[in-house]
Structure formats: structure tokens, C-alpha cells
Design a protein around this motif. Sequence first.
Motif, PDB file in Angstrom:
ATOM      1  N   GLY A 199     -16.839  37.901  -2.387  1.00 44.29           N
ATOM      2  CA  GLY A 199     -15.393  37.774  -2.280  1.00 44.29           C
ATOM      3  C   GLY A 199     -14.767  36.989  -3.413  1.00 44.29           C
ATOM      4  N   TYR A 200     -15.565  36.421  -4.323  1.00 47.00           N
ATOM      5  CA  TYR A 200     -15.046  35.665  -5.449  1.00 47.00           C
ATOM      6  C   TYR A 200     -15.207  36.476  -6.736  1.00 47.00           C
ATOM      7  N   THR A 201     -14.335  36.231  -7.673  1.00 47.64           N
ATOM      8  CA  THR A 201     -14.464  36.854  -8.984  1.00 47.64           C
ATOM      9  C   THR A 201     -15.383  36.011  -9.864  1.00 47.64           C
ATOM     10  N   ALA A 202     -15.912  36.624 -10.915  1.00 45.72           N
ATOM     11  CA  ALA A 202     -16.806  35.905 -11.824  1.00 45.72           C
ATOM     12  C   ALA A 202     -16.079  34.742 -12.499  1.00 45.72           C
ATOM     13  N   GLU A 203     -14.789  34.922 -12.798  1.00 48.07           N
ATOM     14  CA  GLU A 203     -14.027  33.854 -13.441  1.00 48.07           C
ATOM     15  C   GLU A 203     -13.847  32.654 -12.521  1.00 48.07           C
ATOM     16  N   SER A 204     -13.555  32.912 -11.242  1.00 43.66           N
ATOM     17  CA  SER A 204     -13.358  31.805 -10.310  1.00 43.66           C
ATOM     18  C   SER A 204     -14.659  31.054 -10.056  1.00 43.66           C
ATOM     19  N   VAL A 205     -15.803  31.759 -10.005  1.00 45.07           N
ATOM     20  CA  VAL A 205     -17.095  31.091  -9.821  1.00 45.07           C
ATOM     21  C   VAL A 205     -17.425  30.234 -11.038  1.00 45.07           C
ATOM     22  N   MET A 212     -25.469  10.867 -21.956  1.00 45.82           N
ATOM     23  CA  MET A 212     -24.364  11.695 -21.475  1.00 45.82           C
ATOM     24  C   MET A 212     -24.636  13.188 -21.643  1.00 45.82           C
ATOM     25  N   PRO A 213     -25.026  13.665 -22.825  1.00 49.30           N
ATOM     26  CA  PRO A 213     -25.326  15.105 -22.922  1.00 49.30           C
ATOM     27  C   PRO A 213     -26.575  15.510 -22.151  1.00 49.30           C
ATOM     28  N   ILE A 214     -27.580  14.620 -22.052  1.00 50.69           N
ATOM     29  CA  ILE A 214     -28.791  14.963 -21.298  1.00 50.69           C
ATOM     30  C   ILE A 214     -28.467  15.148 -19.819  1.00 50.69           C
ATOM     31  N   VAL A 215     -27.669  14.250 -19.273  1.00 55.01           N
ATOM     32  CA  VAL A 215     -27.274  14.378 -17.867  1.00 55.01           C
ATOM     33  C   VAL A 215     -26.457  15.650 -17.667  1.00 55.01           C
ATOM     34  N   THR A 216     -25.534  15.930 -18.577  1.00 53.50           N
ATOM     35  CA  THR A 216     -24.724  17.147 -18.471  1.00 53.50           C
ATOM     36  C   THR A 216     -25.605  18.386 -18.533  1.00 53.50           C
ATOM     37  N   LEU A 217     -26.578  18.386 -19.441  1.00 51.95           N
ATOM     38  CA  LEU A 217     -27.476  19.527 -19.576  1.00 51.95           C
ATOM     39  C   LEU A 217     -28.321  19.721 -18.327  1.00 51.95           C
ATOM     40  N   SER A 218     -28.812  18.630 -17.762  1.00 54.21           N
ATOM     41  CA  SER A 218     -29.641  18.732 -16.551  1.00 54.21           C
ATOM     42  C   SER A 218     -28.835  19.273 -15.378  1.00 54.21           C
ATOM     43  N   VAL A 219     -27.569  18.890 -15.284  1.00 50.02           N
ATOM     44  CA  VAL A 219     -26.715  19.407 -14.208  1.00 50.02           C
ATOM     45  C   VAL A 219     -26.457  20.895 -14.412  1.00 50.02           C
ATOM     46  N   ILE A 220     -26.218  21.298 -15.640  1.00 50.10           N
ATOM     47  CA  ILE A 220     -25.968  22.709 -15.926  1.00 50.10           C
ATOM     48  C   ILE A 220     -27.185  23.554 -15.564  1.00 50.10           C
ATOM     49  N   LEU A 221     -28.368  23.129 -16.030  1.00 50.68           N
ATOM     50  CA  LEU A 221     -29.577  23.906 -15.764  1.00 50.68           C
ATOM     51  C   LEU A 221     -29.948  23.877 -14.289  1.00 50.68           C
ATOM     52  N   GLY A 222     -29.701  22.753 -13.635  1.00 51.01           N
ATOM     53  CA  GLY A 222     -30.049  22.647 -12.219  1.00 51.01           C
ATOM     54  C   GLY A 222     -29.192  23.502 -11.316  1.00 51.01           C
ATOM     55  N   ASN A 223     -27.969  23.824 -11.749  1.00 50.38           N
ATOM     56  CA  ASN A 223     -27.054  24.614 -10.920  1.00 50.38           C
ATOM     57  C   ASN A 223     -26.832  26.024 -11.451  1.00 50.38           C
ATOM     58  N   GLN A 224     -27.469  26.341 -12.556  1.00 48.39           N
ATOM     59  CA  GLN A 224     -27.192  27.618 -13.205  1.00 48.39           C
ATOM     60  C   GLN A 224     -27.544  28.813 -12.321  1.00 48.39           C
ATOM     61  N   ALA A 225     -28.711  28.756 -11.684  1.00 45.88           N
ATOM     62  CA  ALA A 225     -29.148  29.883 -10.854  1.00 45.88           C
ATOM     63  C   ALA A 225     -28.188  30.112  -9.687  1.00 45.88           C
ATOM     64  N   TYR A 226     -27.703  29.028  -9.100  1.00 36.88           N
ATOM     65  CA  TYR A 226     -26.829  29.151  -7.931  1.00 36.88           C
ATOM     66  C   TYR A 226     -25.477  29.753  -8.304  1.00 36.88           C
ATOM     67  N   TYR A 227     -24.905  29.297  -9.421  1.00 38.94           N
ATOM     68  CA  TYR A 227     -23.558  29.738  -9.777  1.00 38.94           C
ATOM     69  C   TYR A 227     -23.540  31.063 -10.538  1.00 38.94           C
ATOM     70  N   THR A 228     -24.672  31.499 -11.061  1.00 39.12           N
ATOM     71  CA  THR A 228     -24.701  32.783 -11.763  1.00 39.12           C
ATOM     72  C   THR A 228     -25.156  33.932 -10.878  1.00 39.12           C
ATOM     73  N   ASP A 229     -25.645  33.619  -9.689  1.00 41.95           N
ATOM     74  CA  ASP A 229     -26.049  34.656  -8.742  1.00 41.95           C
ATOM     75  C   ASP A 229     -24.843  35.017  -7.873  1.00 41.95           C
ATOM     76  N   MET A 230     -24.206  36.130  -8.149  1.00 40.22           N
ATOM     77  CA  MET A 230     -22.974  36.495  -7.454  1.00 40.22           C
ATOM     78  C   MET A 230     -23.203  36.860  -5.992  1.00 40.22           C
ATOM     79  N   THR A 231     -24.467  37.027  -5.580  1.00 35.91           N
ATOM     80  CA  THR A 231     -24.721  37.271  -4.154  1.00 35.91           C
ATOM     81  C   THR A 231     -24.373  36.053  -3.318  1.00 35.91           C
ATOM     82  N   ASN A 232     -24.307  34.887  -3.944  1.00 37.05           N
ATOM     83  CA  ASN A 232     -23.905  33.670  -3.236  1.00 37.05           C
ATOM     84  C   ASN A 232     -22.393  33.532  -3.138  1.00 37.05           C
ATOM     85  N   TRP A 233     -21.660  34.405  -3.809  1.00 41.18           N
ATOM     86  CA  TRP A 233     -20.211  34.234  -3.921  1.00 41.18           C
ATOM     87  C   TRP A 233     -19.484  35.534  -3.578  1.00 41.18           C
TER      88      TRP A 233
END
Length: 731
Positions: free
Chosen positions: A65-71, A42-63
Amino acid sequence: MTSTRSSRDERKNGAFRRMFWWQMRNNRVFSVFFGLWTILSMPIVTLSVILGNQAYYTDMTNWEGYTAESVAQLYGQAVYYNLLAFLRSGIFLVLMLYLVVYCCNSFGYMHTRRSVDLFHALPVRRRPLLLGGYVAGLLTSIVPLAIGFGLCQVVCRSYNVPLPNAALSLWALFGCCALMTFACLTFMLFFLVTAGTLLDAAVSLVATAVGWPLLWDVLNSTMKEFLPGYVSVIPDAFYTALCPFGAFYGLFSTNYTILTGLYYADGSAITAELPGMGLWSILWWVLFTVALLLVTVWYYGRRKSEHAENNFCAPVLRGAVRFLLSVAVGLGLADILGDMTDSNRVYFISVLVGSLGTYIVIQLIWARGFRKFWRAIPAYLLTLVACVGFLYCLYTGGLGYVTRVPDVDNVVSVTFSLPDMAGDTSKECYLAAHGVGALDVSYGNYNWGYFMVEFTDDDEQSTVLALHQAILEKFPGPYLPYGDGVSQYSTVSIEVTYTLANGSTLERAYYVPLYEDDEEIFSCIAAVQKCDTFQLYDTFYSMTADALSGIYVSQYTSEYDYDASNYELTDEQKELVWSTFLEELDSADFSYDEGRDGYIIETDSEYDEDYEELESLAGERSYSITMNDLKYADLNAEQQALLVRLLGEADAATATVFSYGFDVPECCEKTRALMDELTEEYGDYYWYDEDSGEYTTIVTEESDVDAEGETDPADNGTDPADASADVSAVG
């Protein structure tokens, strides 16, 4: 051996503790494997999902019109949903396998005479003997889940990923999982205690877990086939009320929307969908599990050791399982074969054959042959009587279900859905055939609504009730499921929902076959379509020439296709088309004669003819006007008020109402002529080449084709087939 205790020298709760730790040691291999898998995966899967999506959700150029809190909130939702998917596929299945192995290893002694005599000879009472192993299994399955959920939350907090509704989401989900684990283990234990062999326990458990939801599904389908207008009266919770495995699995697919307190850049609220269980569902599973555990403990205290390897242990339970499967399979087989043959005779024979065959098979499995088979015949006759009684009830109208129509004085509101057809040739019915009757609206973010017409005026409600009564005359009793000779494809769908004064609702959904002489129904449909409330839902009354997006002309015959469109009209041309169209709509000569094409049938067998042959009979040109969607500001004051009432002021202000097009009827000759003129230079003819079996495009002057779709030999010196072949060769 019939004793329930072998020694009086027991300390208080001492026997329970000894049995608990003994079962823990006895199942340590399985428990360790399941615990490690759950705690680590369970934590390994959660960690892999976090690391796999981290670049996409932390790059505000992809978002933009959105605020950092909403992203960040969307990031947490993505992690949460991936965890749900893993729980459904990776944890649930392993947990169920673990419970099966644990139960067989811990309680399988009850089904072998040597082992049951040994266990019952131990200086332990029956109750701690059973509950010690039961509690051990419960803890070894729930504790790893709790640790796994806790580690998932630690991982999320370490990477600053906010889960929906913070900690509550995970621990509410864990609570539901723990409750359903409790229910599943108790369910398995009940059948192990009440069965004489492991095979009997497995058959009874599977038959109940599968047969129960199957029974309700078949009953629902049977009532739908018999009763005109039937809308399911069986709550969804009934399908899994005696199937904790299905309810557990469905836990990961049931969504409850909650507010997160965060907002997008445009000011609309962010919501999170949390799997969970309703209050009544939680209450049911708590009471069901506790009651089942009490019955299991009570029965085990009186269970004779001689029941081991006995095929006829707990005959009442076996009879209930046989009844459940026999009814479900009998009605289910009848539904399938009756639908395939459209024969009531086949349907009723299938009920008899399916129920009897299932009864025989189950009895052979339990009795290992025909021993004592004839003693079970009276029980089958009771099953058959129950089936016959149920079907006779449906045959006579379902205890008044079919003919039940509320009194107008008891109706608060009526929601009605009519087919896209015209009740008569009037303008109002013409508009009804082009999308009036419901609003298809988009509002806010990722939201849309399909709002049915709601009547609250007494006179309009009486108009709807008159249509309902006219429909019922199409379905006189007695009621049979098949053999009426009418295909569903040759019917129209009409739905109605009444909200009554006592707060309850009455719903009906009809598939009505319409014939040329059904003038009473057509008259009632027209009366409903002409109601002011019905017309209010039509965006036509807010449309202007600015909303016109284009015009389209087409023609199909057995020889060729013709298509022409113009989506680059000038403002002057749009105004000319729209004003001409409105003038002819408001003309006293307007008559929408083709409004029932495709709905009215002359005979029940008409739709058995080849579809393409019917299409080839339509050689007239069709003309259509397409319109753009309308914003809230484009609507008139009355329709704006309607949207505010349906959505509220905030969502109504952001709403977009999806528009529709208009087929221009034959009586609008000026509009048709104008459309021909505006699309003349954009027309293409598509000839069918019989040799290649393909359509070939030929751009030609319209003067080369006469009204019947034949080319003029004087103009091009060839017939359509030769012209098609020549063009193909040149191409």
C-alpha cells in the motif's frame, strides 16, 4: 602583579596568531583524540544503521500500500533518528568532556600564582592571550563536527537514502550544535576567569548549570502548592536560559514538524520531525554568548594576578550563585518535607533550615572554613527576605492571581474540561458523566486529537464564568500550601482556558473537593453540561443500534464476584436493547441518582478508610452497554460540521471518533431486566477461598444465590466457603 601588558613591540594580530598556534600545539593530543572520534564515529554509525535496515526498507513486500518514494522517505527518517540518538549519547558527552579538559589545560594558569605571573610576563596583551586559546578551542571542537556531518551526508547519498528535507536537515542541526558549542565554551571560560581557584570555578559553574533550572522548577512547584488553579506561567525556555549544557542536550529532543512533499498511498502527507531551535531561542543564545564573551574579555583585562588562589575573587558573582542555590534548595526541601508531613509549620521551618544550611555549606567550600563567615550574614538575610517576600505574595493570592476572572465582554472563547460526573439527575448530565465534554478522534496517519469543548456564545460563556466564580468560593484566602486535610484523590479536576479579545489566554486548573452541601457548584456544573455546545460534543446523538457491541453485567460483594456478558447479540436483540434504553432515557421518570458516587465526600478523612472495605459496601449489580467507534459517515450533520471545523475537510473525512459505554442506572428497570435475560446463560460466580487466598470460578444457576449474595442451603447443602473448597478439590 597588576600590569596587563609586558611589551609594546607587538605586530598587529601577531600575538593572537602566536597564542592560537601555541594553544593548538599544547592541546594537540586531546584535539586529535576528539577529532578522530567525531569524524570516524558519526559516518560509521550512520553506515551501520543504513546497512542494518536496508533489507527491511528495500523489500516492498513489507510495505503493501506504500509507494517506493514514501518508503525511501521513511528509511531516511529512521537513519536520521538513529543519528540523533548517537549525537545525544556518543558525541555530546565526549564534546563536553573535551571542552572541560581543554579549558582546564589552556586557562588553568590563572589559578596558580607562579603560572599566572609567567603568562602575564609574556610580551602579549591580555586580550590576544585569552582569545587565542579561546578561538583554538572553538575551532578544534566545531570543525570535527562539520566534517562528521558532511561525511554522514556523503554516506547517505552513496546509498540513496534521502534524509528529511535533504541537506537542510543535517546542516541546520550542525548550525545549532555549533552555536551551542560556542555558548558552552564561553560559559566555562567566564567562570574560569572570574574565579580564583579551579575548585571555585567548578563549584560556581555546576551550581549555576544545575541550580538555575532547579530554581525555576521549585518556584513553579511552590506556586502550584500555594495558588488554587495555578497553571505554569514559566516558559520552558527559562529552565535552560542560563544553562547552555541543558539546552544543548535538549536540542536532540526538540522536534519541529515539516512537510516533505511526499504522500502515503492513501493520499495523506508524510511529515518529518526535525530537531532544531526556534528563532527566539537562536537569537537569545547568540546575544547571551556574545555578551558573556565581552564581559569575560573585559574582566580578564582588569583581573589582577593576585586573584590567583584567592577564595574571594568576583564577590558579586559568588553572591549571586549563593543566592540561587540557597533559594532553590530551601524551597525544594520545604516542598518535599511539607508534602510528606502535610504541615505548614514544617514547610516554613524547612525553608529556613534548607536555605541557611546551603548558604553555610557553599561558604565553607569557598572560604575553606569559617574565615570571614560572619561578613556573609547580611547577604543571607537578604536571601531570607527575598524568600519571605515571595511566600507572602503567594500567601495573599499571588498579586490577585487566584481571584482573577475575565469579564465576559473581553472573552472570545472558553475551553472547559469538567470531571466525568453528573451535575444533577437529568439525562444531559447523565450523558456528561459518560464521556461528553471532549472528542477523542483519530484521523489521517498516526494522528489523534483530544478536542475540548469550546464555547463561543455569550450566554454559554456567562454560564462557564458562573461556575468559575462558584469554584473560587471554595478557596478563600489566605493561601497556604498544606494542612487542608483534603487528599487529591478525593477531589475532581476542572480546567478552563479563556481566549481574550487582546489575543492572550488565561488558564486555570482546579482540584476541587466536593461535599454533599455544595449544591451551588453542582448546579453550575449541571448548567454547563446542559449547554447546547457541550452536548454537541457527545457522540450519543449519532449512535444507533448498529453501534452497540455488547452488554455486561457484574456484581461484587465481600463474598463473591459475578460477571456476565454477551457480545454476540443479534441485530434484533441490539435493536431491542437500544430502543428500550432510549425509551427509559427519555422518560419523565429518569433520574441518575448515582451520578456523584465516588466524587462526593462527607468528611475530609473519609478517603483514609480502607478502599476494599468501601468497595464491599457496593452489593448492587452494575449494568453497562458498550459501543463501537464511529466513523465520520456515522455522525449526524451537526457533528460532521463540528469535525470539519476542528480538523478541516480532508482529515475529517478520514476521522474515527472513539466511543464509550453507558452504565445503565437503576431507574432503567426494563433495560436491566432485558440485559439479565440476554446474559443469563453466560454468568459466572467467583468465590473467594480464604484458605488459598484465591478466587475460584463456580458456574451455578442464578437461583442458587439470593439477593444478599448467600447460597441457598436447601439447593446445594453447603455454605459458600465449603462449596469453594469442594470445587477446588475436584479441580
